[in-house]
Design a protein around this motif. Sequence first.
Motif: not given
Length: 299
Positions: A112-113, A186-189, A206-207, A230-231
Motif C-alpha cells: 500500500a502506498r 491491505t488498504l484497511a490495514v 508505504d508498506t 515499510s517506509r
Amino acid sequence: MSGFVEKPEPLQVPGLVHLHTGKVRELYQNEAGDLVMVASDRTSAYDWVLPTEIPDKGRILTQLSLWWFDRLADLVPNHVLSTEPPAGAPADWAGRTLICKSLRMVPVECVARGYLTGSGLVEYRESRTVCGLALPEGLVDGSELPAPIFTPATKAAVGEHDENVSYEEVARQVGADTAAQLRQATLAVYGRARDIARERGVILADTKFEFGFEDETLVIADEVLTPDSSRFWPADQWQPGRAQPSFDKQFVRDWLTSAESGWDRHSEQPPPPLPQHIVDATRAKYVEAYERLTGAAWE
Ligand SMILES: Nc1ncnc2c1ncn2[C@@H]1O[C@H](COP(=O)(O)OP(=O)(O)OP(=O)(O)O)[C@@H](O)[C@H]1O
Ligand SMILES: [Mg+2]
C-alpha cells in the motif's frame, strides 16, 4: 550478483525441522506442525544480505510487529500463536521468535502506498501510473497521493527484485475473489496504521504485507509495519521534491554507495562489512522507530 555474502548455517534445535533461510528469518516447523519464525539481526541492502549484523534488530522487528498485530486484530486475523520459544531453543531466541500458524501463503507482496517514492516514483516518471493506476500530473518524490493505492508485486527469489504488477495481473494469478480480499485488507490495514503513525509524528509512506489462508480465512502473516517492510518518515522533516529521511537502513545504503565503502553496487563484488559507526547509527534508527511508534522505551 547478489544473495548472501555469507550464507548462515541454520541452528539445529531438537524437535524442529529447519524449512528455509530467508533474508532475515529462519523458518522451522515444530512437532505440532506450526511455523517457528526466528528473526535474525541480518540486514539486506541492494539485494545483498550483508556480512554485518545490526544488534537487536531481530528483537526490535519482532516486538514492533507484535505491537501492530494487536492494533490491527479487529481488521484482520494474524498468524501469531505464541511468543514462547520452543523448549531446547537457545536463550537468545527470546523476543525474536514467533510460533505462527502455517498458512497457505498467497505469492503476492501486498503493497500500500500513501506517498510516491521508490519503484512507484520510477514508474510514475515513465508513465504517470503506478502498477497501471493513473495518477495526477505534477507529483514529485515524497508527494502524498490523492488516496492510498494498492500496488502489488510478485515475490522474487533472494537476489532478485520484486516486480510491480497490475491488479488485473494479480487477479489472473490468484483469482478475482482473493485479489479483491487482498486489496481490501491491505488498504484497511494501511489506513489504520497510517493514522496511528501520524499521531506519533511518523509518516507511513508505504508498506508491504504478506497474507495467507487458513482454510478459507485470509490471515495477515510475516512481519508487519516494521522499518524493513515499510517506509517511515519523520513528519516534521517531510519535504516533497527530494528523498525523505527515514527510520530504516538509510545509513547502510548511503554508506555502501559512498566512496568510503569502496564498493560499486553494479559490480559483481559482494558488499564489504559495515564499519562500527554505521552499525551503531542503524541500530539507533531501529530503536528510534520502535520508541516513536510504540511510545515505549526500548528495554
Ligand atoms: N504464517 C506463515 N506461513 C508460511 N510462511 C510464512 C508465514 N509468515 C511468513 N512466511 C514466510 O516466511 C518467510 C520470512 O522470512 P524472511 O522475511 O527472511 O524472507 P524474505 O527474505 O522476505 O523472503 P525469502 O523467503 O524469499 O528470502 C517469507 O518467505 C514469508 O513469506
Ligand atoms: Mg521478509
